[in-house]
Scaffold this motif. Structure first.
Motif, short mmCIF file in Angstrom:
data_model
loop_
_atom_site.label_atom_id
_atom_site.label_comp_id
_atom_site.label_asym_id
_atom_site.label_seq_id
_atom_site.Cartn_x
_atom_site.Cartn_y
_atom_site.Cartn_z
N MET A 153 0.82 -1.20 0.00
CA MET A 153 0.00 0.00 0.00
C MET A 153 0.87 1.27 0.00
SD MET A 153 -2.85 1.64 0.02
CE MET A 153 -4.12 0.43 0.36
N GLN A 154 1.92 1.29 0.83
CA GLN A 154 2.80 2.46 0.87
C GLN A 154 3.51 2.67 -0.46
OE1 GLN A 154 5.09 1.45 4.39
NE2 GLN A 154 4.12 3.09 5.53
N ARG A 155 3.92 1.58 -1.10
CA ARG A 155 4.63 1.70 -2.38
C ARG A 155 3.75 2.26 -3.49
NH1 ARG A 155 6.78 -3.36 -0.89
NH2 ARG A 155 5.26 -4.40 -2.25
N THR A 156 2.48 1.90 -3.47
CA THR A 156 1.58 2.29 -4.57
C THR A 156 0.58 3.36 -4.15
OG1 THR A 156 -0.02 0.54 -4.01
CG2 THR A 156 1.77 -0.02 -5.55
N TYR A 157 0.77 3.92 -2.94
CA TYR A 157 -0.23 4.85 -2.37
C TYR A 157 -0.52 6.02 -3.31
CZ TYR A 157 -2.47 8.10 0.86
OH TYR A 157 -3.35 8.98 1.45
N ASN A 158 0.53 6.71 -3.77
CA ASN A 158 0.33 7.92 -4.57
C ASN A 158 -0.41 7.63 -5.87
OD1 ASN A 158 1.61 9.55 -2.68
ND2 ASN A 158 3.62 9.32 -3.63
N SER A 159 -0.05 6.56 -6.53
CA SER A 159 -0.71 6.24 -7.80
C SER A 159 -2.16 5.81 -7.58
CB SER A 159 0.06 5.15 -8.55
OG SER A 159 0.13 3.96 -7.78
N GLN A 160 -2.41 5.05 -6.49
CA GLN A 160 -3.77 4.63 -6.20
C GLN A 160 -4.65 5.82 -5.85
OE1 GLN A 160 -4.81 1.06 -4.04
NE2 GLN A 160 -2.65 0.52 -3.83
N LEU A 161 -4.10 6.75 -5.06
CA LEU A 161 -4.85 7.94 -4.67
C LEU A 161 -5.17 8.80 -5.88
CD1 LEU A 161 -6.07 9.88 -2.60
CD2 LEU A 161 -3.77 10.80 -2.22
N GLU A 162 -4.19 8.94 -6.78
CA GLU A 162 -4.41 9.75 -7.98
C GLU A 162 -5.49 9.13 -8.86
OE1 GLU A 162 -1.96 11.59 -11.83
OE2 GLU A 162 -0.92 10.37 -10.32
N ASN A 163 -5.44 7.83 -9.04
CA ASN A 163 -6.45 7.15 -9.87
C ASN A 163 -7.84 7.30 -9.24
OD1 ASN A 163 -4.56 6.26 -11.72
ND2 ASN A 163 -4.24 4.29 -10.70
N PHE A 164 -7.90 7.19 -7.93
CA PHE A 164 -9.17 7.33 -7.23
C PHE A 164 -9.71 8.75 -7.36
CE2 PHE A 164 -11.63 8.38 -3.43
CZ PHE A 164 -12.53 7.33 -3.37
N SER A 165 -8.83 9.75 -7.16
CA SER A 165 -9.24 11.15 -7.16
C SER A 165 -9.64 11.66 -8.54
CB SER A 165 -8.11 12.02 -6.61
OG SER A 165 -7.76 11.63 -5.29
N THR A 166 -9.13 11.02 -9.58
CA THR A 166 -9.42 11.49 -10.94
C THR A 166 -10.52 10.67 -11.61
OG1 THR A 166 -7.58 10.13 -11.77
CG2 THR A 166 -7.12 12.45 -11.32
N SER A 167 -11.21 9.85 -10.84
CA SER A 167 -12.34 9.12 -11.41
C SER A 167 -13.42 10.12 -11.82
CB SER A 167 -12.91 8.12 -10.39
OG SER A 167 -13.50 8.81 -9.30
N GLN A 168 -14.24 9.76 -12.77
CA GLN A 168 -15.23 10.68 -13.32
C GLN A 168 -16.17 11.23 -12.25
OE1 GLN A 168 -17.63 8.95 -16.43
NE2 GLN A 168 -18.42 10.92 -17.11
N MET A 169 -16.62 10.37 -11.35
CA MET A 169 -17.55 10.80 -10.31
C MET A 169 -16.91 11.83 -9.38
SD MET A 169 -19.34 8.64 -7.23
CE MET A 169 -17.84 8.73 -6.25
N ARG A 170 -15.66 11.57 -8.96
CA ARG A 170 -15.01 12.47 -8.02
C ARG A 170 -14.68 13.81 -8.68
NH1 ARG A 170 -15.27 10.53 -3.64
NH2 ARG A 170 -14.53 12.50 -2.81
N VAL A 171 -14.24 13.77 -9.93
CA VAL A 171 -13.94 15.02 -10.64
C VAL A 171 -15.20 15.87 -10.76
CG1 VAL A 171 -13.31 15.99 -12.89
CG2 VAL A 171 -11.96 14.12 -11.91
N ARG A 172 -16.31 15.24 -11.05
CA ARG A 172 -17.59 15.96 -11.18
C ARG A 172 -18.00 16.61 -9.86
NH1 ARG A 172 -20.04 12.14 -13.45
NH2 ARG A 172 -21.06 11.22 -11.62
N GLU A 173 -17.87 15.87 -8.76
CA GLU A 173 -18.24 16.41 -7.45
C GLU A 173 -17.29 17.52 -7.01
OE1 GLU A 173 -21.04 15.71 -5.48
OE2 GLU A 173 -21.52 14.97 -7.47
N ASN A 174 -16.01 17.34 -7.29
CA ASN A 174 -15.02 18.36 -6.92
C ASN A 174 -15.25 19.66 -7.69
OD1 ASN A 174 -13.85 16.50 -5.20
ND2 ASN A 174 -12.22 15.94 -6.61
N GLN A 175 -15.55 19.53 -8.98
CA GLN A 175 -15.80 20.71 -9.79
C GLN A 175 -17.03 21.46 -9.30
OE1 GLN A 175 -15.98 19.18 -13.81
NE2 GLN A 175 -13.84 19.70 -14.22
N TYR A 176 -18.07 20.72 -8.99
CA TYR A 176 -19.30 21.35 -8.48
C TYR A 176 -19.01 22.10 -7.19
CZ TYR A 176 -23.98 21.99 -6.58
OH TYR A 176 -25.11 22.56 -6.05
N PHE A 177 -18.25 21.48 -6.32
CA PHE A 177 -17.94 22.12 -5.03
C PHE A 177 -17.17 23.42 -5.26
CE2 PHE A 177 -15.25 22.88 -1.34
CZ PHE A 177 -16.15 22.74 -0.28
N LEU A 178 -16.12 23.37 -6.05
CA LEU A 178 -15.28 24.55 -6.25
C LEU A 178 -16.00 25.66 -7.01
CD1 LEU A 178 -11.86 22.83 -7.06
CD2 LEU A 178 -12.52 23.99 -4.93
#
Length: 246
Positions: free
Chosen positions: A1-26
């Motif tokens: 998990m520590q070795r792949t944390y950054n890449s996993q977090l980035e993939n999770f954060s850039t999913s279509q659903m999260r990008v849509r919610e983040n844009q709406y919030f900002l």
């Protein structure tokens, strides 16, 4: 998990659903000028609460509005009277309290809220597979931050005791029973210090500014959490066998 944390977090954060919610919030948070406005927009409130691990309070509108309206400047503000210090951080992040600067119009601050929400949501996703891993990830960032604060070590300990994930981590890592939280707070502090001293040779939380101590307490927590999980459905001999096999 520590070795792949950054890449996993980035993939999770850039999913279509999260990008849509983040844009709406900002795009919309700048129009929010009061606690009532924020509580009245469930979509914005979901991101705001999620950033501090408080998403389960989404339907407690009166309570959350009171947290925001009171702010944190006054000793009798609701957030300051709660043991869970996440409510203080939540209230401070938006600045709706008396004498505070409203932060919903500050883009940098709101981007930080979005980033926190991504972290919390990612850790919650991990926790669906392994609850102890979620707490370990939370501790990797929050414990080191707490340890580096300038206030007294006693104050740091009381802060830790007021954050359920960190408290649970230390109770498990130090072998304390679930009923431990029912005793006097000063006695709890004394026991926490004694137990930590026995494990790491140091009773102060300042030690967790370093990666070595942080890794030691995290590994100890994960090991004990696994043993506790195994013991819930196994006898001692089968636990020993399973640990040897892994």
């Amino acid at each position: 998990m520590q070795r792949t944390y950054n890449s996993q977090l980035e993939n999770f954060s850039t999913s279509q659903m999260r990008v849509r919610e983040n844009q709406y919030f900002l795009e919309n948070i700048g129009d929010i000028t009061s606690a009532a406005d924020l509580v009245g927009n469930r979509r914005l409130l979901s991101v705001a609460l999620g950033a501090f691990g408080l998403q389960d309070d989404i339907d407690s509108k009166f309570f959350i509005q009171k947290i925001l309206q009171d702010g944190t400047n006054s000793d009798d503000a609701l957030a300051n009277r709660l043991a869970d210090t996440r409510y203080q951080k939540f209230s401070e992040a938006f600045g709706f309290g008396p004498g505070e600067v409203r932060k919903t119009g500050l883009q940098t601050n709101m981007i930080e809220v979005v980033n926190r929400n991504n972290l919390e949501a990612f850790e919650a996703s991990v926790g669906e597979q392994d609850g102890s891993m979620r707490i370990a990830l939370f501790a990797q960032r929050e414990l080191q931050d707490l340890a580096s604060q300038s206030f007294s070590d006693d104050a740091k300990w009381f802060n830790l005791m007021g954050q359920p994930p960190l408290r649970q981590m230390f109770e498990v890592a130090l072998g304390l029973p679930s009923s431990f939280g029912q005793i006097n707070l000063d006695k709890q502090l004394e026991v926490f210090r004694e137990k930590l001293q026995a494990v790491t040779g140091d009773s102060e939380l300042t030690q967790f500014t370093g990666s070595e101590a942080l890794e030691q307490i995290t590994n100890r927590y994960l090991a004990r959490a696994q043993i506790n999980e195994l013991s819930a459905g196994s006898d001692s001999s089968s636990i020993a066998l399973m640990l040897l096999q892994t």
